[in-house]
Design an enzyme around this catalytic site. Structure first.
Site, short mmCIF file in Angstrom:
data_model
loop_
_atom_site.label_atom_id
_atom_site.label_comp_id
_atom_site.label_asym_id
_atom_site.label_seq_id
_atom_site.Cartn_x
_atom_site.Cartn_y
_atom_site.Cartn_z
N SER A 145 0.86 -1.18 0.00
CA SER A 145 0.00 0.00 0.00
C SER A 145 0.90 1.23 0.00
O SER A 145 2.08 1.16 0.38
CB SER A 145 -0.88 0.00 1.26
OG SER A 145 -1.49 1.27 1.47
N TYR A 158 -1.91 -1.25 10.33
CA TYR A 158 -2.00 -1.44 8.88
C TYR A 158 -0.73 -0.93 8.19
O TYR A 158 -0.12 -1.64 7.37
CB TYR A 158 -3.21 -0.70 8.33
CG TYR A 158 -3.37 -0.83 6.83
CD1 TYR A 158 -3.83 -2.01 6.26
CD2 TYR A 158 -3.05 0.24 5.98
CE1 TYR A 158 -3.97 -2.13 4.88
CE2 TYR A 158 -3.20 0.13 4.61
CZ TYR A 158 -3.65 -1.05 4.06
OH TYR A 158 -3.77 -1.17 2.70
#
Length: 295
Positions: A145, A158
């Protein structure tokens, strides 16, 4: 567009929807055999039907990426159906829950790291080792990401998991180059997926996280803000086409959002500034001309 994929086989985790399914469609239409694993068996059946309707050679397998034995079972089925495997896409992942370091529970950290980090390790050790063994070379694509390139406030678990995926990809790229395996890390910003609904497939051992999610949903902004950001993202099929484009030009880092360049560039600026500071240090500055030791 490239025809280097025709007749080869790809394994895609989390392949029943979102980014995984879009990649399955894209590579399938380029002539690859597609093996998708997913924890959501209902969605897996729907994805199988969609791919076969498109004329794509498809095999589907139930897969919880945190379970090493399930990877081995998928691998046995894939090799029995299609023979050698040439591509692994470690796509399965969860978004975690938004929250500060103070109120993000340890169970949430364990859940996110187990899926997003150990799931990638499991996939690479099982499927990746088979790609290495047949000697024909291939590809490993790890889905990280943009959060893996810069930390994100209130998304520590995350962001940490995706930074780990970036680092593992860099390590494996150097390690597997001699085996003609190209390792790339995909770092998108927002894409229209269901990652904000990750709790729907929560494993039994992490059921405590569901209550944490319910509490977050009731708070101001809650999960609705995360949903809005995801819904504002690019279509998954656009991302899939970008991945193929980047593989054609042999990109180690696959970026889908060039508008994030400035933010990542600022991080690079800070790193360079930190090295300059170290060079000028009376304590460690003398080390600047030492031979670099590869750890």
């Amino acid at each position: 567009m490239s025809n280097q994929f025709t007749g080869k086989t790809a394994v895609i985790s989390g392949g029943a929807g979102g980014i995984g399914l879009a990649l399955a469609v894209e590579f399938g239409q380029l002539g690859m055999n597609i093996v998708i694993g997913d924890i959501d068996t209902k969605q897996l059946a729907e994805a199988e039907q969609q791919l076969k309707t498109l004329g794509i050679n498809t095999l589907t397998c139930p897969l919880d990426v945190t379970q090493y034995q399930q990877w081995l079972q998928l691998l046995d089925s894939a090799e029995a159906e299609f023979g050698d495997i040439h591509m692994l896409i470690n796509n399965a992942g969860v978004g975690g829950l938004p929250g500060s370091i103070d109120d993000t529970k340890i169970d949430t950290w364990k859940w996110v790291l187990d899926v997003n980090v150990m799931g990638v390790v499991n996939g690479t050790q099982t499927v990746g080792s088979k790609i290495k063994a047949h000697g024909q070379g291939g590809w490993i694509i790890n889905v990280a990401s943009m959060a893996g390139m810069n930390g994100v406030a209130y998304s520590g678990a995350y962001a940490a998991s995706k930074a780990a995926v970036v680092s593992m990809s860099e390590s494996w790229a150097a390690e597997l180059k001699k085996d003609k395996i190209m390792v790339s890390v995909l770092c998108p910003a927002f894409v229209k997926t269901r990652i904000h609904e990750s709790l729907r497939n929560l494993q039994p051992e992490y059921q405590n996280v569901k209550q944490q999610g319910a509490t977050k949903a009731q708070s101001k902004g809650g999960m609705g803000q995360a949903a809005a950001l995801v819904e504002s993202g690019i279509p998954a099929n656009m991302l899939a086409k970008r991945v193929v484009e980047a593989l054609d030009s042999k990109q180690a880092y696959i970026f889908t959002h060039p508008n994030y360049r400035q933010g990542v560039g600022y991080r690079s600026h800070l790193l360079d500034k930190a090295f300059t500071d170290a060079e000028h240090s009376p304590i460690v500055g003398h080390l600047k001309d030492d031979e670099i030791v590869i750890l």
